[in-house]
Design an enzyme around this catalytic site. Structure first.
Site, PDB file in Angstrom:
ATOM      1  N   CYS A  42      -3.276  -4.729   3.978  1.00 54.05           N
ATOM      2  CA  CYS A  42      -2.197  -5.583   4.476  1.00 54.05           C
ATOM      3  C   CYS A  42      -2.193  -6.987   3.897  1.00 54.05           C
ATOM      4  O   CYS A  42      -1.406  -7.820   4.331  1.00 54.05           O
ATOM      5  CB  CYS A  42      -2.264  -5.665   6.004  1.00 54.05           C
ATOM      6  N   GLU A  97       0.843  -1.184   0.000  1.00 54.13           N
ATOM      7  CA  GLU A  97       0.000   0.000   0.000  1.00 54.13           C
ATOM      8  C   GLU A  97       0.886   1.244   0.000  1.00 54.13           C
ATOM      9  O   GLU A  97       0.410   2.351   0.190  1.00 54.13           O
ATOM     10  CB  GLU A  97      -0.947  -0.004   1.198  1.00 54.13           C
ATOM     11  N   HIS A 100      -2.481 -12.381  10.522  1.00 52.59           N
ATOM     12  CA  HIS A 100      -2.061 -10.994  10.300  1.00 52.59           C
ATOM     13  C   HIS A 100      -1.900 -10.323  11.661  1.00 52.59           C
ATOM     14  O   HIS A 100      -2.696 -10.536  12.575  1.00 52.59           O
ATOM     15  CB  HIS A 100      -3.075 -10.245   9.440  1.00 52.59           C
TER      16      HIS A 100
END
Lengths: 130, 387, 345
Positions: free
Chosen positions: C113, C81, C234
């Site tokens: 992400c 990103e 994550h």
């Protein structure tokens, strides 16, 4: 500057130089004519080892505009293993750099044409602890 | 070959000349030289001008035509030629002028050098100077000219034991001489401590190891011996004027503590002038950086390789030493007006050989000047004599 | 056809800043940050590093360790990103730096992400359909955070690169994605820093997607938490992945090795796959690993990996944890300069 940079991307992004097969002299940046063999030169492209040692260095404090955020930065002459001598930046602390230090290549940003221009990437060196 | 003599010299102030433009400083130097020679001006058959970067400093190319125009010589159609070899441009102009007279093509010509640097900012100046080394493979990665000289200095330190104090002594000596030169940019003495405490530019080089980049112009009138004798009895001859090249980038050179171009140009100059390095009485060296002067002591053959620092430590190159170097103050104290420097050196040696150098006069009959382009890819060596 | 990870490489910049140092500047209690966020320090890129340089360094490690000829790589996907250019791919920079020739497919991914795992899935599809022999999937970021924003304690820099092909060191047994339009975190075009929904980023976003993807892939393949040797989720902070693991029935020992966020921060597109790489560093043949990424906006990609015998001959030093534990700590003002957060002329 843009086409001029683009033309050499291959040689900047990695250490691609040339070798004269007649006298086995290695060149970086690449040459298409061997100054020693002249018309007998037989030039071939070659990728050099990304490792070497520092021959001489300087910590640059008075920097050009495009490098002011990196001040001070280190410029060194690096003798590549089985290769030629290359002028490059070494990314490490001022206290760490010394002649004879082992270094290895790293892909880094050199500078950019302002906030809206292109980014010039290339090969720098970092200490090689191994 | 015709023997070539210098019959007139002139120079502008060197420094930050805010009130003067390029045209004014060139004209000042040229008119001074013409007056000094006792000419009217229209006798001049050709103009040679050394200028490194009018294109970038002034956005003005076609510098030679500009000078022909403003000197009134365009009116007569006099050919004007600009030559460029970075900061050896002046030396090159001198050599082209010398060759044109020596060859018999011209009888009387003017060689000038000029640079106007302060119309742009200092960062732009750094960038312009970087173009005197390999722009794509040195300048691109941030190797400025001081950085490249610093690489040479560190290697010289490591190989030969030269020290930062030795470099400082060069600067101290040149400032001491400059204090005696009314035309010098810096007419003040400094100390070794001043140099060692000055800001770091590119380690081990500090601010006071580096010559300032200055505005300035200088000019000399050259004539063949026959013509020269019509104007003056106090003749200074150019006994030889040679030029050599080396690899543009440091990384291509076998030994960065030696300037091969200087060695080659010097060896040929001695041969052509039929003198040896031991016959030289006074020298102007291109001390754009202090390390350059020490390396030049060696490469000009005054001392063997690696022992350059001994000359400065022992005071041999002081004004009262046996081999005075940079009696003018050199680039460090006079100011380095890039394209003008090679001609300014000729002006100084001529003044010395004529015995007109005032407080800084040394006892001399044979002189030498060394003008270097960039980091040594071009070297011009000129040997002068009174006979 | 069995396919999966044939090589992996990672890169973490050398600079670090401690949570206490950031807290000091903003008048926060450092203990609240450490315990509340579970992030003790984060990595910071050098002034000359960005997503392209991190991608190249991570990919070079994968290529060097595997000895794969770069010209055999048929596709490069860089997920990030923080691509250096808004328009102009990072993947082409990577391809030229690696010497992949010109006949390769390249594209940049952005999915907050999880853009890195999106690349792995795409490569897997291309390899299995025999469009390409090897595919290179990279997740890398020099993630942005506004000064003073809680994100500043975690948004860090780093990346991991995976070469996908047959004869894997970690075979992909199964993969699926769970996706919905959930605006928990975003950055509008032209804005320097992202915005987020605060506590909204938790239950409806992170937990819903991660848990749903994990439950589904375990259910479809008939596995329970205890069937896995390792699980990696994550890790936007040190809390969320621990809680997700607990909700799914995983023990602390199963997630500890891959929980890198406390010491390196959230490397965004590099986050879960940097943790996964840390697991690969010590994994043994026959072991089973669950990986679940999460990208705001929102989606989760889940993977089941089976470690093969080939991992034993794959060079794995220096390990991810070695790289994390190195580093030079800087103060907040240096951090601002390195991240170019000081307005200059």
């Amino acid at each position: 500057m843009l086409p001029r940079f683009w033309r050499k991307i291959k040689y900047r992004y990695d250490i691609v130089g040339s070798v004269c097969e007649t006298c086995n002299t290695k060149y970086y940046p690449p040459r298409n004519f061997c100054p020693i063999c002249r018309r007998r030169s037989s030039i071939k492209e070659e990728m050099f080892e990304g490792k070497g040692k520092v021959l001489s260095y300087t910590v640059v404090h008075d920097t050009p505009e495009e490098y002011k955020l990196e001040k001070p930065y280190i410029i060194a002459l690096i003798e590549l293993d089985n290769g030629p001598v290359i002028t490059s930046q070494v990314v490490c602390s001022e206290n760490e750099i010394r002649t004879g230090m082992r270094v290895k290549k790293a892909f880094r940003k050199y500078f950019e044409d302002g906030e809206d221009g292109i980014i010039y990437y290339g090969t720098k060196f970092v200490p090689d602890e191994d | 070959m015709e023997r070539v003599a210098i019959i007139g010299v002139g120079q502008s102030e060197f420094g930050e000349l805010w009130d003067s433009g390029f045209r004014e400083i060139v004209l000042k130097a040229g008119i001074d030289a013409i007056e000094d020679a006792g000419l009217e001006g229209k006798e001049i058959e050709a103009i040679y001008i050394g200028n490194m970067s009018g294109g970038r400093y002034l956005a003005q190319e076609h510098i030679a035509a500009l000078i022909a125009d403003y000197s009134g010589l365009a009116e007569l159609g006099v050919p004007a030629t600009r030559v460029e070899a970075a900061d050896a441009s002046g030396g090159l102009a001198l050599r082209q002028a010398y060759l044109s007279v020596a060859s018999g093509v011209h009888d009387i010509v003017i060689a000038a050098g000029a640079e106007k640097v302060t119309d742009v900012g200092s960062e732009m100046t750094t960038d312009i100077m970087a173009s005197s080394a390999d722009r794509e493979w040195e300048g691109f990665v941030g190797a400025t000219i001081p950085a490249l000289y610093a690489l040479m200095a560190r290697k010289h330190f490591e190989m030969y034991g030269t020290t930062p104090e030795d470099l400082a002594r060069v600067s101290v000596k040149n400032h001491k001489n400059g204090a005696l030169n009314p035309k010098a940019q810096f007419k003040r003495e400094i100390t070794v401590e001043d140099v060692l405490n000055s800001p770091k530019v590119a380690e081990p080089l500090r601010l006071l190891d580096c010559a300032p980049l200055s505005d300035g112009a200088a000019a000399v009138i050259l004539a063949n011996e026959k013509i020269a004798r019509e104007y003056t009895d106090n003749l200074v001859f150019i006994k030889s004027c040679t030029q050599a090249s080396d690899y543009l980038a440091l990384h291509s050179r076998r030994d960065i503590t030696t300037m091969e171009a200087v060695r080659k140009a010097a060896s040929l100059a001695y041969k052509m002038a039929e003198v040896s390095s031991q016959n030289i009485d006074v020298v102007e060296i291109h001390d754009s950086f202090t390390i350059a002067e020490i390396m030049a002591y060696e490469d000009l053959g005054f001392v063997e390789k690696g022992k350059g620092a001994e000359l400065i430590r022992e005071g041999i190159t002081e004004l009262d030493g046996s081999l005075p170097v940079n009696p003018s103050g050199g680039l460090k104290a006079c100011g380095h007006a890039i394209g003008a420097t090679g001609i300014r050196q000729a002006v100084e040696i001529t003044s010395q050989l004529r015995g007109e150098a005032g407080k800084r006069q040394v006892d001399c009959e044979t002189g030498l000047s060394l003008n270097i382009g960039g980091t040594g890819a071009t070297a011009v060596v000129t040997i002068y004599g009174v006979v | 056809m069995k396919a999966g990870v044939v090589a992996y490489g990672t890169y973490i910049p050398r600079f670090r800043i401690r949570a206490e140092e950031i807290a000091r500047v903003w008048g926060e209690n450092p203990e609240n940050i450490r315990s509340g966020l579970g992030v003790f320090q984060k990595s910071i890129p050098d002034i000359d590093e960005d997503t392209a340089t991190i991608s190249v360094e991570a990919a070079r490690e994968a290529i060097e360790r595997s000895g794969i000829d770069p010209e055999r790589i048929g596709a490069i996907f860089v997920g990030s990103e923080s691509h250096p250019y808004a328009v102009k791919p990072t993947a082409t920079i990577v391809g030229d730096a690696l010497g992949c020739g010109n006949f390769f497919h390249a594209a940049d991914f952005e999915f907050a992400c999880k853009a890195g795992t999106a690349g792995i899935q795409t490569c897997l599809g291309m390899v299995k359909s025999r469009m390409i022999e090897f595919g290179l999937a990279i997740g890398a970021d020099t993630s942005q955070s506004a000064p003073g924003d809680p994100l500043e304690y975690s948004a860090s820099a780093g990346g991991a690169a995976f070469i996908i092909g047959d004869k894997p060191i970690a075979e992909i047994e199964s993969t699926l994605s769970f996706t919905s339009d959930t605006p928990d975190f975003w950055r509008r075009e032209g804005q320097p820093y992202p915005s987020h929904g605060g506590r909204f980023t938790g239950t409806p976003a992170y937990f819903r997607h991660v848990i749903s993807a994990a439950r589904k892939i375990m259910e479809e393949n008939g596995y329970k938490a205890e069937d896995f040797d390792y699980a990696v989720f994550h890790q936007p902070n040190g809390k969320f992945p621990v809680r997700a693991a607990r909700m799914l029935g995983f023990r602390k020992e199963q997630i500890e090795q891959g929980l890198v966020v406390r010491m390196v921060g959230n490397t965004y597109s590099g986050s879960s796959i940097l943790g996964f790489s840390a697991v690969l560093d010590i994994a043994k043949p026959g072991e089973k690993v669950l990986l679940v990424s999460f990208g705001s906006g929102a989606g989760s990609d889940a993977f089941i990996f089976n470690i093969t015998d080939r991992i034993e001959s794959y060079p794995r030093k220096p390990a991810v944890w070695d790289k994390i534990n190195q580093g030079v700590h800087v103060d907040y003002s240096t951090y601002l300069k390195l991240r170019k957060k000081i307005k200059m002329k």
